[in-house]
Design a protein around this motif. Structure first.
Motif, PDB file in Angstrom:
ATOM      1  N   UNK A 360      77.208  -5.801  18.718  1.00 17.25           N
ATOM      2  CA  UNK A 360      77.564  -4.584  19.450  1.00 17.25           C
ATOM      3  C   UNK A 360      77.941  -3.482  18.466  1.00 17.25           C
ATOM      4  N   UNK A 361      77.648  -2.253  18.846  1.00 17.87           N
ATOM      5  CA  UNK A 361      77.999  -1.089  18.026  1.00 17.87           C
ATOM      6  C   UNK A 361      78.244   0.096  18.946  1.00 17.87           C
ATOM      7  N   UNK A 362      79.116   1.002  18.514  1.00 19.55           N
ATOM      8  CA  UNK A 362      79.401   2.182  19.332  1.00 19.55           C
ATOM      9  C   UNK A 362      79.739   3.376  18.444  1.00 19.55           C
ATOM     10  N   UNK A 363      79.459   4.552  18.988  1.00 25.15           N
ATOM     11  CA  UNK A 363      79.882   5.820  18.391  1.00 25.15           C
ATOM     12  C   UNK A 363      80.677   6.572  19.450  1.00 25.15           C
ATOM     13  N   UNK A 364      81.874   7.009  19.087  1.00 24.49           N
ATOM     14  CA  UNK A 364      82.775   7.668  20.044  1.00 24.49           C
ATOM     15  C   UNK A 364      83.183   9.021  19.478  1.00 24.49           C
ATOM     16  N   UNK A 365      82.889  10.072  20.238  1.00 23.89           N
ATOM     17  CA  UNK A 365      83.175  11.441  19.818  1.00 23.89           C
ATOM     18  C   UNK A 365      84.164  12.045  20.808  1.00 23.89           C
TER      19      UNK A 365
END
Length: 770
Positions: A360-365
């Motif tokens: 799993x991977x995520x980018x949070x802005x």
């Protein structure tokens, strides 16, 4: 509930019918209308609260605005350290920030009409007993502080639970929460208030984690070294969450230190690992890395002189950056691997081995515009789970679930209210390849999509009720259907009393199939719900009460009910192992939780009791041949009626002692009357030489009860400074101290029992440097 699929089919509009469009447009218009007050000329204060020591955001800080000695408004900083004060009149004020263990921060302000100010706050460690006004909603975490099914957990709470590792693990705390049932110390399965494991939504920094718990039940993918906060919704969760019908476990990881390098290295009989963190750019960008790997063969197996066929590891990495004064960016990555044997085999069947891998991977802005009292969160994430089950003959059952997720969450801040709304879209690929025992080979690949929006204002009602009510439009284009899901949560605080209510409707398109006749069966095949039988649905209702007897003692009580519709469970057959055929079922759950928590000086303890009653009703034509009726009403295998946990921690300088006792009433199981054999008439068949296959003749499903479960765990801990900035933490303890023979599963073929772990001495060392 409003079903939209019929309108779509009648109008012939395919995936999104006119009603789906109509509801989406209504939602968009409501969002625009709720945003209008934010565009008006008003003064706004907002910013981020960080700790001076490491530069990391601080949650739960009381940020208050005073005019002289009069409190004007206040708020508690959120998980990202962000606060916002809106609708402020022009004038002279004092902005104040307070938090236990930190010096009070103050700044004089002269605010004019329409001011838009960003004021970031840096708190310095120091003595503060927090005699200031505590902002409503800023209650600290604690077992007894439950809000309509929501329990908030901090790393310190997890560390108090005895475990075989030097560091704590979230799963050990989860199993102390009333209503959360664990089948045993292996298999990695949790059932929340009557729901199945596949009905739980587990999030880490916005990533969907489909199998978050390791094959050995003491461990998950979430060691305390990476945790910042965990919100457990055992039911009645808010409109922000969807796609699951039982519960939500929303995990926020902490950020790495932005001002100095630090790390840990640990070794113990079950698992060893390390963490490393530090700045990439001072005060701006940081990193955090954690890795753990099981060492059971070299450690725990030798302690008990017994083979423990379990292997697992997990890796987590995160970077966090303050892009500017009102913008944050974080990137997260998780990888887990598990392999082991949960079925040891018998004279008729080979042992079975399972393994699974999470990726799993995520980018949070996160952005906080200067001009408006609005916070926007953008999350892009991807998740994948691969699972296999094999035997000695190398038959392979394989399942893979992959998803790409997009989410936008927006919060509008007002003086006495907030409005939250959001948009989401998910695409999924589901693949399964099963050996199809007694059925022939079975293989399937499916694609699914989920899209929708939600709107949820939070406001005050008369008589002191703070309400968070809204709805979620959840559309399943692959099913040509969509639903309007109302959600409601309310809290009333009156001096030392707190009353809570929650209700909601929930749907789930993705179904996990596991043969629940076999307690050792942990392999899950994922598929979409069938169109003709509908999408699984749950209706939740919760009512709770909490009272602070005094500053040290809190008690709480909750009662809950769930109505489960359009469930899918494996078809009931006489075949001894997994079947891919499914049957429709309905269900209902009734239960109550009681919690008591006491803190005084060096002592901290709590006790919980959970009462639950779960019933399933399933229809299947072939059942009449076995039981004289085509409908079954039964207790499912996870229906644990009574559950007790007692946890105590005592700080006896220089030692810390943690104790846990747990009890669970017996789980239901299906008793076997006998066996027969059969042959598949397919091609050439020699009835004289072909041995055929065995079949189980069961009594009615789950009409037996397994023995009760109970266990006592104790750990003793001491931390010593070995050099400047270097500490050594030593832990020793005993798991299952009085060597209770707790049953894991009963082999219906041989009536041989397989027990859970015996008495195991445990110890470990952890080196911490900063």
């Amino acid at each position: 509930m409003i079903s939209l699929d019929t309108a779509s089919r009648v109008c012939g509009l395919g995936t999104f019918g006119i009603w789906q469009h109509r509801w989406l447009w209504v939602t968009v218009m409501l969002i625009i209308l709720t945003s209008i007050p934010a565009l008006a000329q008003q003064s706004i204060l907002r910013g981020t609260v960080v700790a001076e020591e490491d530069g990391e955001p601080m949650q739960g800080v009381n940020v208050t605005l005073y005019c002289g000695e009069t409190l004007v408004t206040g708020v508690a900083s959120g998980t990202d350290g962000i606060y916002a004060l809106a609708d402020i009149d022009a004038g002279a004020y004092t902005l104040r920030a307070t938090f236990v263990g930190f010096q009070t921060w103050e700044q004089l302000l002269d605010i004019g009409d329409g001011d838009r100010r960003i004021i970031n706050i840096v708190l310095v460690a120091g003595d503060n007993e927090l005699d200031e006004v505590v902002v409503e909603g800023d209650s600290d975490a604690g077992m007894a502080r439950v809000l309509a099914g929501q329990t908030t957990v901090r790393p310190a709470d997890v560390e108090r639970i005895p475990s075989p590792d030097v560091s704590g693990d979230l799963v050990n705390y989860l199993t102390t929460v009333p209503g959360i049932v664990s089948i045993g110390d292996r298999g990695g399965q949790l059932f929340v208030r009557g729901g199945e494991p596949w009905q739980n939504l587990v999030l880490l920094d916005g990533m969907w984690i489909y199998q978050p718990f390791h094959i050995l039940g003491f461990f998950s993918a979430f060691p305390t070294d990476i945790l910042q906060q965990v919100d457990i919704y055992a039911g009645g969760f808010t409109s922000q969450y969807g796609g699951r019908i039982s519960s939500v476990i929303d995990i926020k990881s902490r950020n790495g230190d932005k001002r100095g390098y630090a790390g840990t290295a640990s070794v113990a009989p079950f698992v060893s690992g390390f963490t490393l963190e530090g700045p990439i750019a001072d005060d701006i960008v940081s990193f955090l890395v954690s890795y753990r790997e099981s060492v059971i063969d070299q450690g725990a197996s030798r302690l008990v002189d017994q083979e423990l066929p379990f292997e697992f590891d997990d890796f987590f990495a995160k970077t966090h950056a303050f892009i500017n004064a009102n913008t944050q960016l974080s990137l997260s990555l998780l990888r887990t691997n598990d392999r082991g044997s949960v079925f040891e085999g018998n004279d008729l069947e080979d042992p079975e081995f399972v393994d699974w891998q999470n990726r799993a991977a995520s980018a949070r802005y996160l952005v906080f515009p200067r001009a408006f009292p609005v916070m926007a969160e953008f999350i892009l994430s991807g998740s994948r789970l691969k699972s296999t089950q094999t035997g000695l003959a190398e038959e392979v059952r394989f399942s893979k679930l992959s998803s790409a997720n997009t989410l936008v969450n927006v919060t509008h801040f007002h003086r006495n209210s907030e409005v939250r709304w959001g948009l989401f879209a998910r695409t999924l690929e589901l693949q399964s390849s099963l050996d199809g025992l007694y059925q022939g080979f079975f293989s399937r690949k499916e694609y699914a999509t989920e899209v929708g929006a939600y709107l949820e204002p939070e406001f005050m009602l008369p008589f002191g009720w703070r309400v968070r009510a809204g709805f979620r439009i959840h559309s399943f284009p692959s099913q040509d259907s969509g639903f309007l899901e109302p959600r409601f949560r309310a809290v009333k605080v009156r001096e030392r009393d707190e009353f809570t209510l929650a209700a909601g409707v929930f749907h789930q398109e993705i179904v996990g199939l596991t043969d629940r006749r076999d307690a050792a069966g942990v392999f899950t095949a994922w598929t979409t719900s069938t169109f003709d039988q509908g999408v699984p649905e749950a209706i939740h209702a919760i009512a709770g009460y909490r009272r602070a007897i005094n500053r040290r003692l809190n008690v709480s009580f909750e009662t809950y009910a769930k109505k489960l519709n359009n469930l899918f469970i494996p078809e009931w057959t006489a075949y001894p192992r997994f079947t891919t055929r499914i049957q429709p079922a309905e269900g209902r759950v009734l239960g109550a939780d009681f919690r008591i928590e006491y803190q005084k000086g060096a002592f901290n303890g709590f006790a919980t009791y959970g009462l639950s009653n779960v019933r399933y009703s399933a229809k299947q034509e072939s059942l009449e041949l076995w039981y004289g009726s085509n409908e079954l009403d039964f207790r499912p295998a996870h229906d644990r009626r009574h559950q007790i946990n007692a946890v105590a921690s005592l700080d006896l300088k220089p030692f810390d002692i943690d104790v846990r006792w747990q009890f669970g009433s017996g789980l239901p199981y299906s008793r076997a009357l006998g066996f027969d054999g059969f042959m598949v008439v397919d091609g050439d068949l020699d009835v004289f030489s072909d041995a055929g296959s065995r079949r189980v003749i069961y009594e009615e499903p789950y009409n037996g009860t397994l023995p009760t479960y109970h266990r006592l765990d104790i750990t003793l801990e001491r931390t010593m400074q070995v050099a400047s900035g270097v500490n050594l933490k030593a832990v020793a303890g005993v798991i299952n101290m009085y060597d209770r023979q707790n049953l894991f599963y009963l082999d219906v073929f041989t009536l041989r029992r397989v027990d859970q772990l015996p008495l195991i001495p445990t110890f470990g060392l952890k080196l911490e440097y900063e």
